[in-house]
Structures are given as structure tokens and as C-alpha cells.
Enzyme design. Structure first.
Site, PDB file in Angstrom:
ATOM      1  CG  MET A  30      78.503   7.720   4.759  1.00 53.42           C
ATOM      2  SD  MET A  30      78.286   7.999   3.018  1.00 53.42           S
ATOM      3  CE  MET A  30      76.633   7.386   2.782  1.00 53.42           C
ATOM      4  CG  HIS A  34      69.819   4.676  11.866  1.00 52.08           C
ATOM      5  ND1 HIS A  34      70.301   3.397  12.047  1.00 52.08           N
ATOM      6  CD2 HIS A  34      70.094   4.998  10.579  1.00 52.08           C
ATOM      7  CE1 HIS A  34      70.827   2.957  10.924  1.00 52.08           C
ATOM      8  NE2 HIS A  34      70.733   3.916  10.013  1.00 52.08           N
ATOM      9  CG  HIS A  37      74.553   4.525  12.037  1.00 51.13           C
ATOM     10  ND1 HIS A  37      73.474   5.296  11.685  1.00 51.13           N
ATOM     11  CD2 HIS A  37      75.217   4.254  10.881  1.00 51.13           C
ATOM     12  CE1 HIS A  37      73.485   5.505  10.381  1.00 51.13           C
ATOM     13  NE2 HIS A  37      74.526   4.876   9.866  1.00 51.13           N
ATOM     14  CD  GLN A 150      72.485  -9.965   7.321  1.00 51.26           C
ATOM     15  OE1 GLN A 150      72.497 -10.429   8.464  1.00 51.26           O
ATOM     16  NE2 GLN A 150      71.542 -10.247   6.435  1.00 51.26           N
ATOM     17  NE  ARG A 191      70.775   7.107   0.090  1.00 55.66           N
ATOM     18  CZ  ARG A 191      71.978   6.547   0.303  1.00 55.66           C
ATOM     19  NH1 ARG A 191      72.103   5.554   1.156  1.00 55.66           N
ATOM     20  NH2 ARG A 191      73.035   6.987  -0.341  1.00 55.66           N
TER      21      ARG A 191
HETATM   22  P1  AMP Z   1      76.115   4.410   6.636  1.00 52.46           P
HETATM   23  O1  AMP Z   1      76.164   5.563   7.591  1.00 52.46           O
HETATM   24  O2  AMP Z   1      74.788   4.216   6.001  1.00 52.46           O
HETATM   25  O3  AMP Z   1      77.272   4.408   5.667  1.00 52.46           O
HETATM   26  O4  AMP Z   1      76.309   3.110   7.521  1.00 52.46           O
HETATM   27  C1  AMP Z   1      77.401   2.958   8.399  1.00 52.46           C
HETATM   28  C2  AMP Z   1      77.403   1.550   8.916  1.00 52.46           C
HETATM   29  O5  AMP Z   1      76.187   1.285   9.619  1.00 52.46           O
HETATM   30  C3  AMP Z   1      77.504   0.494   7.804  1.00 52.46           C
HETATM   31  O6  AMP Z   1      78.341  -0.567   8.219  1.00 52.46           O
HETATM   32  C4  AMP Z   1      76.068   0.031   7.670  1.00 52.46           C
HETATM   33  O7  AMP Z   1      75.937  -1.281   7.172  1.00 52.46           O
HETATM   34  C5  AMP Z   1      75.589   0.108   9.110  1.00 52.46           C
HETATM   35  N1  AMP Z   1      74.132   0.193   9.153  1.00 52.46           N
HETATM   36  C6  AMP Z   1      73.334   1.037   8.446  1.00 52.46           C
HETATM   37  N2  AMP Z   1      72.030   0.768   8.689  1.00 52.46           N
HETATM   38  C7  AMP Z   1      72.012  -0.260   9.568  1.00 52.46           C
HETATM   39  C8  AMP Z   1      70.968  -1.008  10.198  1.00 52.46           C
HETATM   40  N3  AMP Z   1      69.682  -0.747   9.970  1.00 52.46           N
HETATM   41  N4  AMP Z   1      71.316  -2.018  11.029  1.00 52.46           N
HETATM   42  C9  AMP Z   1      72.628  -2.317  11.257  1.00 52.46           C
HETATM   43  N5  AMP Z   1      73.649  -1.641  10.698  1.00 52.46           N
HETATM   44  C10 AMP Z   1      73.354  -0.629   9.859  1.00 52.46           C
END
Ligand code: AMP
Length: 283
Positions: A30, A34, A37, A150, A191
Site C-alpha cells: 500500500m 520502508h 517492504h 510475517q 503507520r
Molecule cells: P502493506 O504496505 O502494509 O500492505 O504491506 C505490504 C507487504 O509488506 C505485506 O506483505 C506486509 O506483511 C509486508 N510488511 C509490512 N511491514 C513489514 C515489516 N516490518 N517487515 C517485513 N514485511 C513487512
């Protein structure tokens, strides 16, 4: 890095790559990227040789409209990070592109009890929204491997289920990468950008509570242990939705601390108006 706004154009481009023998790794996000990702993107690149990312803030997975409105958007920095990480293609669709018939008319996915526990309980409709968008993204990005973190433990289980119920299980392999953390232990999250420095400091208590559970779970009765972890959170002004100790395979509550099953501890808690989640596989 080639940027696509249309599903059809992305699919055509990637189908040609696949026909030429390339393997596609896909990282849906999304945005507000960081190092967590980027670790997924690098993993995709290493394992498959051709890494595709998507950035789409999916309206149907937000049960709280304020959370959706305030979701951080940092597209310039995102593109820069993806370029540096060797991303080959980026999918940047609009809401209209992903939901041509509107956000209401969506398919229902049978997620069983995954939908009613933990995140499912506290964020009604969230996982249906996640499945809807991931399914549509998979149809556009036609990956061989899907890379997820994870950090979103239950989401990984939901996506495994989505692959089964949508018949994609034999076509798309799911690869789960470990959670990337700040030096303090705080799990990286888009966030976190919404937290003040003081709030960020206090939010470290989430990881500390998980570590506390990991250290003591064999010796303290689990209800008491959860209560102690809860207190560690509230002492730092966190407002927990849940502190859970569950079977890592089916998320059913674990009662006995001498179990042989793999167990995971999960926490969701608000810091101010920002909701944070984290988890730890217990050793
Ligand atoms: P999001 O943008 O939050 O929807 O996350 C996109 C992908 O990045 C998802 O598969 C999350 O699980 C992964 N992700 C988010 N934060 C982390 C993190 N701190 N470490 C590893 N993967 C992450």
C-alpha cells in the site's frame, strides 16, 4: 523500471516475459515504503530474477474511514526506493481501475474461522477486502511467486487460503519473509509515520511484551501471562485490542504452556489513534 496504470497492459507485458522463460516475483503493497517492504522486493528479485511491485491503498480493506483517509502516501520516495532495489515493474492503478463496478459489488471468499478471530474480529470485513484486492492484483501480475511479510501473520494465512479457494494454489507459491524491525525492536510499519517521537518510543512496548511472553510462556500460566503483557502495554499508554497466544497453524487459543505445537503470540494495540500490530513465533 516500467510503470503501469492498467491491469491489461501489465498482464500483457508480464505474459510476454513469462513466454520468454522469466519467472515473476510479486510484492503487493500500500506504499509508504520502508525497509520491510524493500526486503520483500529484494527477496523477490533474488529468488525469481524479475520483481514486480504494486502500490495501491485499497479502500475495501479499511473498516475505519479515518484510517483510510490518513494512510500515508509518499510516492516519490517509494519510486526511488524501488528503483534502488532493482524493481523491474511497478503497478500503480487507480481505484476505478481496480474497482470498475464500484467497491460494493465484490465476490465473497470463504475464509472459515480466519475471518472471525483476532484481526477478523476487530476489523470486520477487512480480510474480504484484502482477498478481493490481492485476487485482482494476482490476475494482473500473474506471478509465479508472491512475497509477503510475517509482520501481518494472519494476513499470510488468509492469503494462503485465498490461493486455495481461488484455484491458484498450484500456480502461485507464497513466500513469507521475517518482520523487519527498527533498532528499538518496533516492527517497521507505514503507520509508524503517523506516530510522534514520544509515541514511537512508547510503542516499543509492543515488542517488549511479545518478548516477555516468549521468555516466560513455559513457566507462567497463559491467562496470567497475557494479563502481565497487557499491563506492559497499558503502562505505556497503549490500548490493546488483543494479546493472544495461539496455535501458529490455525490460530486457535492455546491453553497449555507445555504444548508441542508451534505457538505464536500476537498483539494489536492503539497508540493515540494509530493501530499497530505485531507478532512473534514462540521458541
Ligand atoms: P502493506 O504496505 O502494509 O500492505 O504491506 C505490504 C507487504 O509488506 C505485506 O506483505 C506486509 O506483511 C509486508 N510488511 C509490512 N511491514 C513489514 C515489516 N516490518 N517487515 C517485513 N514485511 C513487512
Amino acid at each position: 523500471m516500467v510503470i503501469f496504470k492498467r491491469s491489461g497492459a501489465l498482464r500483457e507485458y508480464l505474459q510476454a516475459k513469462k513466454n520468454a522463460g522469466l519467472t515473476i516475483g510479486f510484492v503487493p503493497t500500500m506504499g509508504a515504503l520502508h525497509a520491510g517492504h524493500i526486503s520483500l522486493l529484494r527477496e523477490a528479485k533474488t529468488q525469481t530474477g524479475f520483481a514486480v511491485a504494486s502500490i495501491f491503498v485499497n479502500p475495501t480493506q479499511f473498516n475505519d474511514p479515518k484510517d483510510f483517509e490518513k494512510y500515508p502516501i509518499t510516492i516519490e520516495s517509494d519510486v526511488k526506493q524501488l528503483l534502488e532495489a532493482g524493481c523491474d515493474a511497478l503497478f500503480l492503478p487507480t481505484v476505478k481501475e481496480m474497482y470498475p463496478d464500484g467497491t460494493k459489488a465484490t465476490q465473497h471468499y470463504d475464509l472459515g474461522s480466519l475471518e472471525t478471530v483476532l484481526e477478523g474480529e476487530f476489523r470486520p470485513g477487512h480480510f474480504q477486502g484484502v482477498c478481493t484486492i490481492v485476487h485482482r492484483l494476482l490476475k494482473a501480475a500473474i506471478p509465479d511467486k508472491l512475497f509477503m511479510g510475517q509482520k501481518d501473520y494472519q494476513q499470510c494465512m488468509v492469503i494462503r487460503r485465498l490461493l486455495q479457494v481461488s484455484g491458484l494454489e498450484d500456480h502461485v507459491a507464497l513466500d513469507i519473509s521475517p518482520t523487519r524491525r527498527e533498532e528499538t525492536g518496533l516492527a517497521m510499519s507505514s503507520r509508524n509515520m503517523r506516530l510522534s517521537p514520544e509515541e514511537k518510543e512508547k510503542a516499543i512496548a509492543i515488542y517488549q511484551a511479545l518478548q516477555f511472553i516468549n521468555k516466560h510462556w513455559r513457566e507462567i500460566p497463559l491467562p496470567e501471562l497475557k494479563q502481565k503483557a497487557w499491563q506492559l502495554l497499558t503502562a505505556k499508554d497503549l490500548r490493546p485490542d488483543y494479546v493472544a497466544i495461539v496455535d501458529a497453524n490455525d490460530l486457535t487459543v492455546v491453553e497449555n504452556n507445555d504444548t508441542k505445537q508451534q505457538v505464536v503470540a500476537l498483539i494489536a494495540a492503539f497508540m493515540g489513534e494509530v493501530r499497530l500490530i505485531d507478532n512473534l513465533l514462540l521458541t
